[in-house]
Motif scaffolding. Structure first.
Motif, PDB file in Angstrom:
ATOM      1  N   THR A 132       0.714   9.894   4.531  1.00  8.43           N
ATOM      2  CA  THR A 132       0.121   9.967   5.867  1.00  8.43           C
ATOM      3  C   THR A 132      -0.939   8.889   6.044  1.00  8.43           C
ATOM      4  O   THR A 132      -0.975   8.192   7.042  1.00  8.43           O
ATOM      5  CB  THR A 132      -0.570  11.339   6.071  1.00  8.43           C
ATOM      6  OG1 THR A 132       0.155  12.306   5.345  1.00  8.43           O
ATOM      7  CG2 THR A 132      -0.693  11.675   7.499  1.00  8.43           C
ATOM      8  N   VAL A 133      -1.801   8.799   5.023  1.00 11.22           N
ATOM      9  CA  VAL A 133      -2.893   7.826   5.119  1.00 11.22           C
ATOM     10  C   VAL A 133      -2.319   6.428   5.295  1.00 11.22           C
ATOM     11  O   VAL A 133      -2.748   5.651   6.148  1.00 11.22           O
ATOM     12  CB  VAL A 133      -3.783   7.885   3.856  1.00 11.22           C
ATOM     13  CG1 VAL A 133      -4.897   6.865   3.956  1.00 11.22           C
ATOM     14  CG2 VAL A 133      -4.337   9.271   3.667  1.00 11.22           C
TER      15      VAL A 133
ATOM     16  N   VAL B 266       0.767   5.424   6.374  1.00 14.03           N
ATOM     17  CA  VAL B 266       1.450   5.181   7.649  1.00 14.03           C
ATOM     18  C   VAL B 266       0.450   5.138   8.788  1.00 14.03           C
ATOM     19  O   VAL B 266       0.504   4.256   9.655  1.00 14.03           O
ATOM     20  CB  VAL B 266       2.515   6.266   7.900  1.00 14.03           C
ATOM     21  CG1 VAL B 266       3.156   6.062   9.252  1.00 14.03           C
ATOM     22  CG2 VAL B 266       3.561   6.225   6.810  1.00 14.03           C
ATOM     23  N   GLY B 267      -0.497   6.095   8.760  1.00  9.41           N
ATOM     24  CA  GLY B 267      -1.502   6.134   9.832  1.00  9.41           C
ATOM     25  C   GLY B 267      -2.269   4.839   9.905  1.00  9.41           C
ATOM     26  O   GLY B 267      -2.427   4.247  10.982  1.00  9.41           O
TER      27      GLY B 267
END
Lengths: 195, 208, 192, 272
Positions: free
Chosen positions: D3-4, D6-7
């Protein structure tokens, strides 16, 4: 069916749930720029213009970037970045190519970046899961609704010059009370359903 | 860039001016969208006020820290990124720990980004002041906003639904004036409160 | 062009910091948010069951049905207590007075409504919004497909001053009930 | 972790795209702005009063740079700043002809009444009923709509009266003239004579309605040594380019309706 649905969205956001008078989006400019009909009209056009473009761009970002990667929580920051960039871009573009428009809308464009109506409508588009056409229609309806409300307000405020307003009521208080009357009037449109 | 020297007194001044003298809602009439939209009940109003104060304090702080390295042309995008980072943080925290208020405030939490108070303070104060005064200013403005929103939402909740924080307080047989928690009620309340403050201001002004 | 490079650097650095910070917060709060949503959902499902289940543990199984089948609802929740099916529930959304009204309808084995809960609406506060009051929602328990407002010749009292909103809820109940009855055999067959 | 990553990628991507677009667009759409515009704008008073006939000081600065207008059109600037602007543009600046607003009506409440008016205290409303309650249709109604428009506190009314204009404060922006429903306010050069009456009637018709109105005896026209005064369509017109400020006309006028702007102030009109 499809057309009726679009019409329903359009009427809802423009009249029954008017962006300003019932959803409370974009009030700062509503009270700030409604002192003359001409500036209100220019502001309305600018907002409509920016909302429609922002709806389109943010829909693409939402649909092709944020949703596939489950990054919906970045919605706010991405959308506002898009809007800020877009507004500056539009500003530069019309300053170069359409000087006439620049003279008309120039001073209102920077106001639009921090107008909740623009960000609000893009967020609504995304939260309601509207498709591309629906987003555009929603944006257009919101812009026109904004224009309608702000022009009506400017018209009434023009008349206010002839009225004897008590000293404590002058300025903002009476404007809010006019807003209240208009909100009441628009409230009457509720239940105006298209099936 | 010239930065005025400060001491404890100026810090207090920065803090208190936001509460009374330059109250963002009643004096400067800024950030009226959330003030009108979410004030249907006192708990919503308080939630909004606290969220805004949080964002205001932290965005003021960070903007004040980076004020000297930000080029003029990308100032607004950078401020917006900083502000919306804190707004999203608040949104996530509220969704995790106070989901009811998060749901009641709905779209108006992300819209804190475009609240004129925050952008206004960033532009007018934080981008020119040192970190401590900027934080004091943010805190004062935030508390001023919270107070204003609480007053409005309290009035609306008492008249519009006869309750306060969900408890019935009006006498039995009181039939609530529903109009007060509908959109027109927000305008009416705000207009009358502003009128009251202006009237008091006139009275006091005459004495002095 | 130094200024352009500086502009870009500062902007990108800001974005980078913002992104890392945000993602960390997201990861930290993610489980809590999901937990809260799940709790809320379970509470909503329990609210449509008969009262005695409020304190009991129930399992909720999602049974998705293809979209073409029905325009308004497409997931049936199978509520089981100790592997015995208590009720089937589904969420129905129709148009109310101020916007969409979403209702969860629970249906028992006897094809009667066990309960109903309005989970989302944007009706007029103080009038239509009263459809969330228990007095109104409780009337639906034990009704079958003949459900109608008293005003329309049926047996449900409408909320004072809000017949459109009340009618929307009744419509939800009817549609949800019909949908579950229609698909009961498939669900029972597939979920054993 | 995913997540980190891609975000961060998405947000930075947006940031980069936004930054590159803005920087690129700044180059593509770069409008050639003359630096002189900004410097001149800084020299102008920034009151956006409109006295020069432009909506804002910025617009005036743009027109100055393009050479469309003369620097002396700005009525608020001091001579030194005008001179500085002239130096930037490389032209010689002549002293500005100061202009001020003036109400071209002397009678006002003295003019004979048609009826008792009890409506809204606003000229623009009163004028809707038979052009006001006075018999003379060129009479000032005296509700002071003009004084409400003045940004510089130069006009004020005492009760219902012909507004008093302070020529020292007046910038000649014309906001009052624009609002007067009877077009009685004119922006005229200070120090020159002007007719303080707007009537197009002549002789007895005037005397009947207003004891101090211009009866068009044309003594001023005949008395002017330069032939600067003419009667066109019932209005006495003074050509200021020909006027040598000898004030012969002022002496000639039997009713003392010709006055000199700013030296002789209009007396406050008699209240009704």
């Amino acid at each position: 069916m499809e057309k009726a649905n679009l019409l329903a969205i359009f009427i809802a956001v423009m009249i029954t749930n008017n962006v300003i008078l019932s959803q409370f989006l974009g009030l700062c400019a509503y009270f700030g720029v409604s002192d003359s009909l001409r500036s209100a009209f220019s502001m309305g056009i600018t907002v409509t213009f920016v909302i429609v473009i922002a709806s389109a761009v943010s829909w693409f970002l939402d649909y092709y970037l944020l949703i596939p990667y489950h990054m919906e929580f970045l919605k706010t920051i991405v959308f506002i970045l898009v809007i800020a960039t877009l507004v500056q871009l539009i500003e530069m573009f019309i300053a170069k190519n359409i000087p006439l428009l620049q003279r008309m809308l120039g001073i209102y464009l920077p106001l639009v970046t921090t107008n909740c109506a623009v960000l609000g409508i893009t967020l609504v588009n995304s939260n309601e899961g509207f498709n591309f056409i629906e987003s555009l229609v929603n944006g257009l309806g919101a812009g026109l609704g904004y224009m309608l409300a702000i022009c009506l307000m400017a018209g009434i405020r023009g008349r206010l010059m002839f009225a004897k307003v008590p000293r404590a009521m002058q300025g903002m208080p009476i404007n809010f009370l006019i807003g209240a009357m208009m909100a009441l009037a628009f409230f009457g449109f509720q239940g105006f359903l298209i099936k | 860039m010239h930065v005025a020297p400060f001491n404890i007194m100026t810090l207090f001044n920065e803090f208190f001016k936001g509460i009374v003298k330059e109250n963002p809602t009643f004096r400067l009439v800024l950030g009226i969208c959330p003030t009108l939209a979410v004030t249907t009940s006192l708990d919503n109003g308080l939630g909004m006020g606290v969220a805004t104060t949080f964002v205001l304090v932290f965005s003021n702080m960070f903007i004040s820290i980076v004020r000297n390295i930000v080029p003029k042309k990308v100032r607004i995008p950078i401020f917006i990124v900083i502000i919306s980072t804190f707004v999203t943080t608040v949104e996530l925290i509220m969704a995790a720990y106070v989901p009811d208020i998060h749901e009641a405030l709905g779209i108006f939490i992300p819209l804190i980004v475009v609240n004129c108070i925050i952008m206004g303070r960033a532009e007018a104060f934080a981008s020119k002041a040192q970190v401590l005064p900027a934080v004091a200013d943010g805190l004062g403005m935030g508390i001023g906003f919270t107070m204003a929103v609480s007053i409005i939402s309290g009035v609306r909740e008492i008249i519009g639904s006869g309750t306060i924080l969900g408890y019935e307080i009006m006498f039995s047989g009181y039939s609530p004036a529903v109009i007060m928690i509908l959109p027109p009620g927000a305008f009416i309340t705000m207009g009358l409160i502003l009128c009251f403050f202006k009237y008091m201001g006139n009275l006091l002004g005459r004495k002095v | 062009m130094d200024s352009a490079r500086k502009m870009l650097t500062v902007l990108i650095t800001t974005c980078l910091c913002a992104a890392v910070a945000l993602c960390l917060v997201f990861v930290m709060t993610k489980d809590d948010i999901e937990l809260k949503q799940r709790l809320k959902f379970v509470r909503a499902i329990k609210a449509v069951l008969p009262v005695e289940y409020l304190s009991k543990e129930v399992d909720i199984i999602n049974y998705p049905l293809c979209k073409e089948d029905c325009k308004v609802c497409n997931i049936i929740y199978i509520v089981k207590e100790k592997s015995k099916v208590v009720a089937l529930a589904t969420e129905v959304t129709v148009k109310g007075y101020g916007g969409r009204v979403s209702v969860i309808v629970g249906v028992g084995e006897d094809n009667k409504i066990t309960g109903l809960k309005v989970v989302q609406h944007s009706e007029t506060p103080g009038l239509g919004a009263n459809i969330i009051k228990d007095v109104f929602q409780r009337q639906f328990a034990g009704r079958d497909e003949t459900i109608k407002l008293k005003k329309d010749g049926g047996n449900i009292d409408h909320v004072t001053g809000a017949s459109v909103s009340s009618r929307a809820v009744v419509k939800c109940a009817k549609e949800g009930l019909g949908f579950i009855i229609k698909n009961r055999s498939i669900v029972n067959y597939n979920s054993g | 972790m995913w997540t980190v990553l891609v975000g961060t990628l998405i947000l930075c991507g947006c940031g980069i795209v936004a930054g590159v677009t803005l920087v690129g667009a700044a180059r593509v759409f770069a409008v050639k702005t003359d630096e002189r515009v900004e410097t001149i704008e800084a020299l102008l008073p920034g009151a956006n009063c409109g006295g020069c006939g432009n909506p804002s000081c910025y617009n005036y600065a743009v027109k100055l740079v393009s050479g469309e207008v003369e620097p002396n059109r700005c009525v608020l600037s001091k001579q030194e700043s005008l001179q500085a602007i002239g130096d930037i543009l490389g032209i010689k600046v002549e002293a500005a002809l100061r202009r001020a607003a003036s109400v071209c009506c002397l009678g006002g409440m003295v003019a004979a009444k048609q009826y008792e008016y009890a409506g809204m205290p606003s000229c623009r409303v009163a004028v809707l009923y038979t052009l006001g309650d006075r018999q003379c249709q060129w009479s000032c109604l005296g509700f002071g709509d003009c004084s409400k428009m003045c940004k510089f506190d130069a006009i004020y009314n005492k009760g219902r009266s012909i507004p008093f204009i302070d020529a020292d404060k007046c910038t000649g922006c014309g906001a009052c003239a624009a609002v007067c429903p009877k077009d009685l306010i004119k922006i005229l050069p200070v120090g020159f004579p002007y007719v303080v009456c707007s009537t197009k009637e002549r002789g007895k018709a005037v005397s009947k309605e207003c004891p101090i109105g211009c009866i068009h005896c044309l003594k001023c026209v005949k008395g002017c040594p330069e032939g600067a005064i003419k009667e066109i369509g019932g209005i006495i017109k003074i050509e200021y380019s020909k006027c040598i400020q000898c004030y012969k006309c002022v002496e000639e006028c039997p009713r003392k309706i010709l006055k000199v702007l700013s030296t002789v102030r209009q007396e406050e009109g008699a209240t009704a």
